[in-house]
Enzyme design. Structure first.
Site, PDB file in Angstrom:
ATOM      1  N   HIS A  22      35.854  37.974  29.043  1.00 62.99           N
ATOM      2  CA  HIS A  22      35.389  38.508  30.251  1.00 62.99           C
ATOM      3  C   HIS A  22      36.645  37.536  31.209  1.00 62.99           C
ATOM      4  O   HIS A  22      37.349  37.822  32.058  1.00 62.99           O
ATOM      5  CB  HIS A  22      35.184  39.048  30.675  1.00 62.99           C
ATOM      6  CG  HIS A  22      35.426  39.573  32.604  1.00 62.99           C
ATOM      7  ND1 HIS A  22      35.668  40.480  32.380  1.00 62.99           N
ATOM      8  CD2 HIS A  22      34.439  39.720  33.374  1.00 62.99           C
ATOM      9  CE1 HIS A  22      35.967  41.004  33.582  1.00 62.99           C
ATOM     10  NE2 HIS A  22      35.242  40.618  34.458  1.00 62.99           N
ATOM     11  N   ASN A  45      38.723  43.482  42.406  1.00 63.07           N
ATOM     12  CA  ASN A  45      39.579  43.579  41.376  1.00 63.07           C
ATOM     13  C   ASN A  45      40.680  42.715  40.688  1.00 63.07           C
ATOM     14  O   ASN A  45      42.094  42.625  39.796  1.00 63.07           O
ATOM     15  CB  ASN A  45      40.056  44.789  41.207  1.00 63.07           C
ATOM     16  CG  ASN A  45      39.122  45.847  41.182  1.00 63.07           C
ATOM     17  OD1 ASN A  45      38.024  45.555  40.716  1.00 63.07           O
ATOM     18  ND2 ASN A  45      38.822  47.131  41.739  1.00 63.07           N
TER      19      ASN A  45
END
Length: 361
Positions: A265, A245
């Site tokens: 993204h 992440n």
């Protein structure tokens, strides 16, 4: 064709990587899921490029193919799109052994994977990623889901594919900005866990951006291998998998607060990686060279390292709604060096705000 294998507690599967292997996809899928029916779902843009070719080969392999599409883009990653696919599956009579195939980028994999995870409480799932981002990241590891108005990927499941087929030739039709977005995940992988991969990417970035076939195969194999190694250690993201992440808590906040329309993204991840590196430097977790090298590589790829952003208080609130929040604390992944990262819970809000200001144009 190169292969990377993932072996987990309850399943295992192969990731096939090669140039021009889309023509082998139907045979590879039918060999492990020889059923009468299959579902083929894709966004309309990708389907118009590659869908009919794949559908024909699936029919030749012996499938009665249900094909359906949705409008391309993150804004389609909703329960409404998923419900539409449920209806198609029910009407077509797909059964528990009928494989569902996702053809497309990360949005397709997430959406279609959630359909496969939940339709009839779970059916086989095959991934055929067509974007670099999906090839090196989202197609591997079994994370599937959709977005809520208040946050990205807040509803989802873990549903591992039974096969992943990566045809590097499909990248020739990928828009340049989408390829750049995939490279954000490659840079992220190097920073979080593979210094050699980061250095290799620095040295080979020109050949990568020129879409050299052999270089692309190596790029994808190395990135997939790194992600596979992490997933095999931690399938459900209880510890080490959370390192993947890096940049995403910042990036998801940007995407949510700009309505998934202003930044892709990968652009959000690039900005998020810069923010994380800057924050790590300010917190004296790493040397400034980590920030400088990361920014230089992202700049060379053509990804943003600064950008016009919403108000910082809005972005801070979005971070607090992120699914990675733990005990009310924003959980960040911060670099200690190129190739080494840590999960950090106690970062002061003032320091996070300073990182937001650093990447705000």
């Amino acid at each position: 064709m190169k292969n990377v294998s993932i072996k987990l507690k309850h399943t295992e599967y192969d990731i096939h990587i090669g140039n021009g292997i889309l023509k082998k996809a139907a045979g590879l899928i039918h060999a492990i899921h020889p059923h009468q029916h299959c579902g083929l779902f894709s966004d309309k843009t990708v389907y118009d490029l590659h869908g009919e070719t794949l559908k024909t080969s699936l029919q030749t392999a012996g499938y009665n193919v249900l094909s359906d599409t949705f409008a391309a883009g993150e804004s389609s990653k909703t329960i409404e799109t998923i419900t539409h696919f449920y209806t198609s599956c029910i009407k077509q009579g797909l059964e528990r052994k009928s494989p569902i195939i996702a053809l497309g980028g990360g949005v397709s994999g997430d959406l279609v994977g959630f359909v496969a995870a939940s339709y009839l409480r779970g059916v086989p799932f095959a991934q055929i990623p067509t974007s670099l981002l999906a090839m090196v990241d989202s197609s591997v590891g079994g994370k599937v889901g959709y977005n809520h108005a208040l946050g990205k990927n807040l509803i989802g499941a873990f549903h591992q594919p039974s096969i992943v087929i990566i045809d590097t030739a499909l990248l020739q039709t990928l828009p340049k900005d989408e390829f750049q977005c995939g490279m954000a995940e490659c840079v992220k992988h190097g920073v979080l866990g593979d210094a050699d991969l980061f250095e290799w990417t620095e040295k080979n970035v020109d050949n990568i951006m020129a879409l050299d076939s052999n270089t692309l195969e190596t790029l994808i194999e190395r990135n997939v291998s790194l992600k596979a190694k992490i997933v095999m250690q931690d399938e459900r993201e209880s510890n080490v998998r959370a390192l993947l992440n890096l940049g995403h808590t910042f990036g998801h906040a940007i995407e949510v607060e700009t309505g998934y329309t202003q930044y892709k993204h990968g652009q959000g991840v690039a900005l998020g990686c810069v923010a994380a590196c800057y924050l790590a430097v300010q917190e004296k977790r790493c040397d400034e060279s980590v920030l400088n090298r990361t920014k230089a590589l992202l700049d060379k790829i053509g990804l943003p390292t600064k950008a016009p952003l919403p108000p910082i208080d809005t972005l801070m609130n979005a971070m607090k709604r992120d699914k990675k929040v733990q005990d009310g604390e924003v959980r960040l992944v911060l670099p200690d060096a190129i190739g080494k990262t840590s999960i950090v819970l106690d970062t002061p809000s003032s320091a996070i705000e300073k990182a937001w200001r650093y990447i705000s144009a």
